[in-house]
Design a protein around this motif. Structure first.
Motif, PDB file in Angstrom:
ATOM      1  N   THR A   1       0.830  -1.208   0.000  1.00  0.00           N
ATOM      2  CA  THR A   1       0.000   0.000   0.000  1.00  0.00           C
ATOM      3  C   THR A   1       0.862   1.254   0.000  1.00  0.00           C
ATOM      4  N   ALA A   2       1.944   1.246   0.767  1.00  0.00           N
ATOM      5  CA  ALA A   2       2.845   2.402   0.814  1.00  0.00           C
ATOM      6  C   ALA A   2       3.493   2.629  -0.548  1.00  0.00           C
ATOM      7  N   SER A   3       3.900   1.559  -1.204  1.00  0.00           N
ATOM      8  CA  SER A   3       4.498   1.684  -2.534  1.00  0.00           C
ATOM      9  C   SER A   3       3.488   2.225  -3.541  1.00  0.00           C
ATOM     10  N   ASP A   4       2.244   1.751  -3.439  1.00  0.00           N
ATOM     11  CA  ASP A   4       1.194   2.242  -4.339  1.00  0.00           C
ATOM     12  C   ASP A   4       0.956   3.734  -4.134  1.00  0.00           C
ATOM     13  N   ALA A   5       0.960   4.166  -2.865  1.00  0.00           N
ATOM     14  CA  ALA A   5       0.741   5.587  -2.584  1.00  0.00           C
ATOM     15  C   ALA A   5       1.849   6.441  -3.182  1.00  0.00           C
ATOM     16  N   SER A   6       3.084   5.986  -3.060  1.00  0.00           N
ATOM     17  CA  SER A   6       4.204   6.731  -3.629  1.00  0.00           C
ATOM     18  C   SER A   6       4.132   6.775  -5.156  1.00  0.00           C
ATOM     19  N   LEU A   7       3.732   5.669  -5.764  1.00  0.00           N
ATOM     20  CA  LEU A   7       3.598   5.636  -7.218  1.00  0.00           C
ATOM     21  C   LEU A   7       2.496   6.590  -7.673  1.00  0.00           C
ATOM     22  N   LEU A   8       1.394   6.622  -6.939  1.00  0.00           N
ATOM     23  CA  LEU A   8       0.301   7.535  -7.261  1.00  0.00           C
ATOM     24  C   LEU A   8       0.766   8.987  -7.181  1.00  0.00           C
ATOM     25  N   MET A   9       1.547   9.305  -6.162  1.00  0.00           N
ATOM     26  CA  MET A   9       2.057  10.666  -6.021  1.00  0.00           C
ATOM     27  C   MET A   9       2.913  11.075  -7.215  1.00  0.00           C
ATOM     28  N   THR A  10       3.658  10.128  -7.750  1.00  0.00           N
ATOM     29  CA  THR A  10       4.555  10.423  -8.870  1.00  0.00           C
ATOM     30  C   THR A  10       3.789  10.895 -10.103  1.00  0.00           C
ATOM     31  N   TYR A  11       2.618  10.301 -10.321  1.00  0.00           N
ATOM     32  CA  TYR A  11       1.880  10.587 -11.556  1.00  0.00           C
ATOM     33  C   TYR A  11       0.656  11.471 -11.362  1.00  0.00           C
ATOM     34  N   LEU A  12       0.276  11.746 -10.123  1.00  0.00           N
ATOM     35  CA  LEU A  12      -0.980  12.447  -9.860  1.00  0.00           C
ATOM     36  C   LEU A  12      -1.045  13.812 -10.532  1.00  0.00           C
ATOM     37  N   SER A  13       0.018  14.599 -10.440  1.00  0.00           N
ATOM     38  CA  SER A  13      -0.022  15.956 -10.994  1.00  0.00           C
ATOM     39  C   SER A  13      -0.239  15.950 -12.504  1.00  0.00           C
ATOM     40  N   SER A  14       0.233  14.917 -13.177  1.00  0.00           N
ATOM     41  CA  SER A  14       0.050  14.840 -14.637  1.00  0.00           C
ATOM     42  C   SER A  14      -1.417  14.705 -15.011  1.00  0.00           C
ATOM     43  N   TYR A  15      -2.204  14.099 -14.128  1.00  0.00           N
ATOM     44  CA  TYR A  15      -3.622  13.891 -14.407  1.00  0.00           C
ATOM     45  C   TYR A  15      -4.481  15.071 -13.964  1.00  0.00           C
ATOM     46  N   ILE A  16      -4.175  15.655 -12.805  1.00  0.00           N
ATOM     47  CA  ILE A  16      -5.044  16.721 -12.322  1.00  0.00           C
ATOM     48  C   ILE A  16      -4.610  18.103 -12.802  1.00  0.00           C
ATOM     49  N   PHE A  17      -3.328  18.240 -13.200  1.00  0.00           N
ATOM     50  CA  PHE A  17      -2.842  19.514 -13.743  1.00  0.00           C
ATOM     51  C   PHE A  17      -2.119  19.264 -15.064  1.00  0.00           C
TER      52      PHE A  17
END
Length: 225
Positions: free
Chosen positions: A2-18
């Protein structure tokens, strides 16, 4: 995981929302409940982008938590030794490979090592100079400049406070004014009496207030720079 998934999500999140890159994410705060609370501890210490964590009925000490469950369940690997629990870590119920993984990722295991009994016994006094030499680089890497809100239930049977208390006492003593670790770490630890394994409205209030204060503090820090 779960921690690894959260970090991976953080890496790509800005590309999707901004997608036009007109804004940037500059502050990351993790909140986790129960198993998510265990993961939040690991997110905080292993991802440098996360500056604060809210842990609700979670545990930073996996050895202590699982040893306590083995004791209560009276597992054969727990009771089948002259001193109960001596052979649990490394047994078929907690294999050596899992011990190694916990030592690599778990905050308490990384800093304090394995248990010397069913409940972690810690010395809140300053470590010896030799021990500080070992601990200081780790503490700086894991906790420097970070803020922690830990919320526990006093009658929680799934994640008992006794499994959390040892490490939290040690961490708070290290981070307190005049403590041996001067790394700008802020630790707030609240025990809610007569609360079981749940996130109560009172816990929500504490979490919201912590987020607001953390964002405000970090805004002022950026302005001062």
């Amino acid at each position: 995981g779960t921690a690894s998934d959260a970090s991976l999500l953080m890496t790509y999140l800005s590309s999707y929302i901004f997608p036009s890159s007109d804004r940037a994410i500059v502050t990351n705060i993790v909140l986790g409940v129960s198993l998510g609370g265990h993961a939040a501890w690991q997110c905080l210490v292993h991802d440098t982008r996360i500056s604060a964590a809210i842990i609700v009925i979670g545990c930073p000490d996996y050895f202590a938590l699982m040893s306590d469950r083995a004791r209560l369940s009276k597992l054969e690997s727990w009771v089948d030794s002259p001193t109960p629990g001596t052979h649990f870590l490394g047994s078929k119920d907690f294999p050596a490979g899992l011990v190694t993984a916990v030592e690599l990722h778990d905050p308490a295991a990384m800093l304090l090592g394995k248990l010397d009994g069913p409940i972690r016994q810690v010395n809140e006094a300053s470590p010896s100079p030799a021990e500080q030499t070992r601990l200081l680089p780790l503490m700086k890497r894991l906790f420097q400049g970070k803020s922690i809100l830990n919320l526990s239930g006093g009658t929680d049977k799934l994640v008992p406070h006794r499994c959390v208390e040892g490490f939290m006492k040690w961490l708070k003593a290290a981070a307190a004014p005049g403590g041996w670790f001067e790394g700008g770490i802020h630790v707030k630890d609240i025990l809610f009496d007569n609360v079981g394994h749940q996130m109560t409205p009172e816990m929500v209030v504490e979490a919201v207030q912590f987020v607001a204060e953390t964002l405000q503090d970090q805004l002022y820090t950026r302005i001062d720079k």
